[in-house]
Design a protein around this motif. Sequence first.
Motif, mmCIF file in Angstrom:
data_model
loop_
_atom_site.group_PDB
_atom_site.id
_atom_site.type_symbol
_atom_site.label_atom_id
_atom_site.label_comp_id
_atom_site.label_asym_id
_atom_site.label_seq_id
_atom_site.Cartn_x
_atom_site.Cartn_y
_atom_site.Cartn_z
ATOM 1 N N GLU A 37 0.872 -1.260 0.001
ATOM 2 C CA GLU A 37 -0.110 0.114 0.006
ATOM 3 C C GLU A 37 0.985 1.352 0.059
ATOM 4 O O GLU A 37 2.113 1.357 0.380
ATOM 5 N N LEU A 38 0.253 2.234 -0.450
ATOM 6 C CA LEU A 38 1.064 3.577 -0.446
ATOM 7 C C LEU A 38 1.256 4.114 0.995
ATOM 8 O O LEU A 38 0.369 4.117 1.755
ATOM 9 N N PRO A 39 2.471 4.332 1.251
ATOM 10 C CA PRO A 39 2.654 4.930 2.671
ATOM 11 C C PRO A 39 1.709 6.199 2.887
ATOM 12 O O PRO A 39 1.422 7.071 2.164
ATOM 13 N N ASP A 40 1.364 6.375 4.227
ATOM 14 C CA ASP A 40 0.490 7.477 4.691
ATOM 15 C C ASP A 40 1.017 8.788 4.289
ATOM 16 O O ASP A 40 0.485 9.793 4.192
ATOM 17 N N ASN A 41 2.311 8.804 4.536
ATOM 18 C CA ASN A 41 2.899 10.209 4.309
ATOM 19 C C ASN A 41 3.294 10.698 2.804
ATOM 20 O O ASN A 41 3.767 11.640 2.321
ATOM 21 N N ALA A 42 2.811 9.618 1.686
ATOM 22 C CA ALA A 42 3.183 9.885 0.340
ATOM 23 C C ALA A 42 2.376 11.244 -0.004
ATOM 24 O O ALA A 42 1.367 11.477 0.292
ATOM 25 N N GLN A 85 -11.504 10.606 1.425
ATOM 26 C CA GLN A 85 -10.359 10.655 2.446
ATOM 27 C C GLN A 85 -10.163 12.060 3.022
ATOM 28 O O GLN A 85 -9.308 12.777 3.884
ATOM 29 N N ASN A 86 -10.854 12.911 2.196
ATOM 30 C CA ASN A 86 -11.153 14.459 2.490
ATOM 31 C C ASN A 86 -9.935 15.243 2.388
ATOM 32 O O ASN A 86 -9.297 15.757 3.254
ATOM 33 N N LYS A 87 -9.061 14.657 1.472
ATOM 34 C CA LYS A 87 -7.706 15.380 1.340
ATOM 35 C C LYS A 87 -7.811 16.406 0.324
ATOM 36 O O LYS A 87 -8.667 16.400 -0.577
ATOM 37 N N LYS A 88 -7.016 17.496 0.430
ATOM 38 C CA LYS A 88 -6.942 18.419 -0.294
ATOM 39 C C LYS A 88 -5.993 18.199 -1.771
ATOM 40 O O LYS A 88 -4.709 17.866 -1.280
ATOM 41 N N LEU A 99 0.877 24.875 -5.484
ATOM 42 C CA LEU A 99 0.021 23.955 -4.694
ATOM 43 C C LEU A 99 0.528 23.292 -3.445
ATOM 44 O O LEU A 99 0.163 22.432 -2.656
ATOM 45 N N SER A 100 1.101 24.408 -2.703
ATOM 46 C CA SER A 100 1.930 24.057 -1.423
ATOM 47 C C SER A 100 0.616 23.933 -0.198
ATOM 48 O O SER A 100 1.021 23.028 0.817
ATOM 49 N N ALA A 101 -0.573 24.269 -0.584
ATOM 50 C CA ALA A 101 -1.440 23.930 0.471
ATOM 51 C C ALA A 101 -2.146 22.451 0.357
ATOM 52 O O ALA A 101 -3.110 22.167 1.059
ATOM 53 N N CYS A 102 -1.907 21.985 -0.623
ATOM 54 C CA CYS A 102 -2.261 20.704 -1.066
ATOM 55 C C CYS A 102 -1.934 19.577 -0.341
ATOM 56 O O CYS A 102 -0.645 19.391 0.035
ATOM 57 N N ASP A 103 -2.665 18.596 0.205
ATOM 58 C CA ASP A 103 -2.151 17.278 1.104
ATOM 59 C C ASP A 103 -1.525 16.295 0.099
ATOM 60 O O ASP A 103 -0.695 15.572 0.357
ATOM 61 N N ILE A 104 -2.083 16.300 -1.146
ATOM 62 C CA ILE A 104 -1.279 15.486 -2.026
ATOM 63 C C ILE A 104 -1.379 15.960 -3.495
ATOM 64 O O ILE A 104 -2.203 16.878 -3.829
ATOM 65 N N ILE A 105 -0.341 15.654 -4.240
ATOM 66 C CA ILE A 105 -0.291 16.339 -5.407
ATOM 67 C C ILE A 105 -0.199 15.154 -6.536
ATOM 68 O O ILE A 105 0.818 14.347 -6.437
ATOM 69 N N ALA A 136 10.964 13.787 -2.762
ATOM 70 C CA ALA A 136 10.612 12.379 -2.522
ATOM 71 C C ALA A 136 9.023 12.088 -3.319
ATOM 72 O O ALA A 136 8.045 11.711 -2.512
ATOM 73 N N PRO A 137 9.255 11.989 -4.712
ATOM 74 C CA PRO A 137 8.063 11.307 -5.261
ATOM 75 C C PRO A 137 7.789 10.078 -5.114
ATOM 76 O O PRO A 137 8.787 9.003 -5.181
ATOM 77 N N GLU A 138 6.594 9.552 -5.255
ATOM 78 C CA GLU A 138 6.129 8.027 -5.313
ATOM 79 C C GLU A 138 5.850 8.014 -6.776
ATOM 80 O O GLU A 138 4.867 8.511 -7.497
ATOM 81 N N ILE A 139 6.708 7.290 -7.666
ATOM 82 C CA ILE A 139 6.629 7.220 -9.090
ATOM 83 C C ILE A 139 6.014 5.827 -9.398
ATOM 84 O O ILE A 139 6.565 4.703 -9.217
ATOM 85 N N PHE A 140 4.833 6.024 -10.072
ATOM 86 C CA PHE A 140 4.244 4.503 -10.476
ATOM 87 C C PHE A 140 4.388 4.464 -11.840
ATOM 88 O O PHE A 140 4.005 5.365 -12.931
ATOM 89 N N LEU A 141 4.963 3.372 -12.257
ATOM 90 C CA LEU A 141 4.889 2.750 -13.494
ATOM 91 C C LEU A 141 3.524 2.256 -13.940
ATOM 92 O O LEU A 141 3.003 1.051 -13.214
#
Length: 358
Positions: A161-166, A194-197, A241-247, A274-279
Motif C-alpha cells: 500500500e501507499l505509505p501514509d506520508n506519500a 479521505q477528505n484530502k486537499k 499547490l503548497s496548500a495541497c495534502d497530495i499532488i 520524494a516522489p512516489e513514481i508509479f509505472l
Amino acid sequence: MKIKKYCVDNIQEGMQLIKKELGPDAIIIQSRKVRERGWRGFFTPPKIEITAAADTAVMPFQAALAGQEQAKAEDKLHKELSELKQLVSRLVSGQQRREIEAKGPFYQWMQQLIAHDVEEELAQQILAEIHDKFAADNELSQEVVAIIMQKKIREKLRTEELPDNARILVFVGPTGVGKTTTLAKLAARFAFYQNKKVGMITIDTYRVGAVDQLRTYADITGMPVEVVMAPKEMAAALEKLSACDIILVDTAGRNAKNTMQVSELAGFLSVLPAPEIFLVLSATTKTRDLYMIMDKFSRVNYNRLIFTKLDETTTYGAILNVCAKTNYPVTYITTGQNVPDDLEVAHSEKLANLILGG
Ligand SMILES: Nc1nc2c(ncn2[C@@H]2O[C@H](COP(=O)(O)OP(=O)(O)OP(=O)(O)O)[C@@H](O)[C@H]2O)c(=O)[nH]1
Ligand SMILES: [Mg+2]
C-alpha cells in the motif's frame, strides 16, 4: 494363359498330370502320337504328346489352397499386431499416468499456470519449490493443494500500500495504458473518501489534448491544476499547490523505445522532492514487452507499479512474471473505465486467485 506339353504313355496318365499341374480347368489343345527319337523309337510303343492350356487368372487348386492359407496367416498376423498395439498403448498411458503421479499433486496446477501465461520456467520453479517441501505427502487433498499453491503464488507477488506520508504521486508509462484515468480515480478517492486537499500537475510537452483532459476533470471536481512545460517550471507549480495534502502528477505517454522522450521525462521528475513514481502497465501487454517497458523506463526511477485494464484480459500470468522478475511492489489495479469506481488497492490474495484462474 499357360501352355504346356506333356509326353505320356497313355491319356489317363496325361490327364492326371495336367490336372495336378495346371488345375481342373485346364483344356487340352492338341494330342498326338509320337515316337521317341533315335533307334529306341523303333523298339518302344509310341507315346502320346498332349498340349494343354490353363488360364493363369484361374488359380490352380494348390495355388488356391496356398492362397487361402496365406490369407488366414495374414488375418492372424493382423490380429496379433492390433493386440500388440493395444498392449503398447496401455503401457504408454500407464507410463504417462505414473509420470504425472510421480510429479505429484501439483503438476496439474503448473499446467494451469502456464495456461494463464505464467512463463514456463517460472511455473517449473514454483513447482520445484513446492515439490521439495511436500514431495513425500502424496495424499494431499485437492483443497489443501490449492491452498499451498495460492500461498506460493502470493509469496512471489509483491503488493504494497501507499505509505501514509506519500504526498507527490507521479504516473508514467507507455501511451494509452490509463495513466490519466487512474490519476482521476485516485484524485476522487483522496478528495471525496479521505477528505484530502488534492492538487494536480500535468507535464505535457507534446499534446495539448492531454492537458485539456486533466483541465476538464479539474474544472468538474474543482481541484487546482498546474501545467508544467519545462523542468524549471516545476518548483513554481509545487509552490502554487503548497496548500495541497497530495499532488498527483500526470505525464504524457512515452514510447518506451524512444530513449530521448524517456530521458526528457526523467529530467522533469528529478526535481520533485520524494516522489512516489508509479509505472502504469496494462495487464493486456505481452510479458516480453512489459520487461522491455520496465527496462526502458528504469531511467525515471519509478518505484511502484499499477496494473490497468484487468477487465480486458482473461489471463493474469504477466503480473506474476513481472513481480517474480523484479522487486517493485504493485500498489493498485484498475478494472474498467469508470471514475472513480474501477480501481482497487492491490492485494496479493486476489491477484493469486486471478492467476490461478479462480
Ligand atoms: N477497460 C479499461 N479501460 C481503461 C482502464 N483504464 C483506462 N482505460 C481506458 O483507456 C483509455 C486510455 O486512458 P487514458 O487514461 O487516457 O490513458 P493514458 O495512459 O493517460 O494515455 P496517454 O496520456 O495518451 O498516454 C481510455 O479510453 C480509458 O477509459 C481500465 O482499467 N479498463
Ligand atoms: Mg493521459
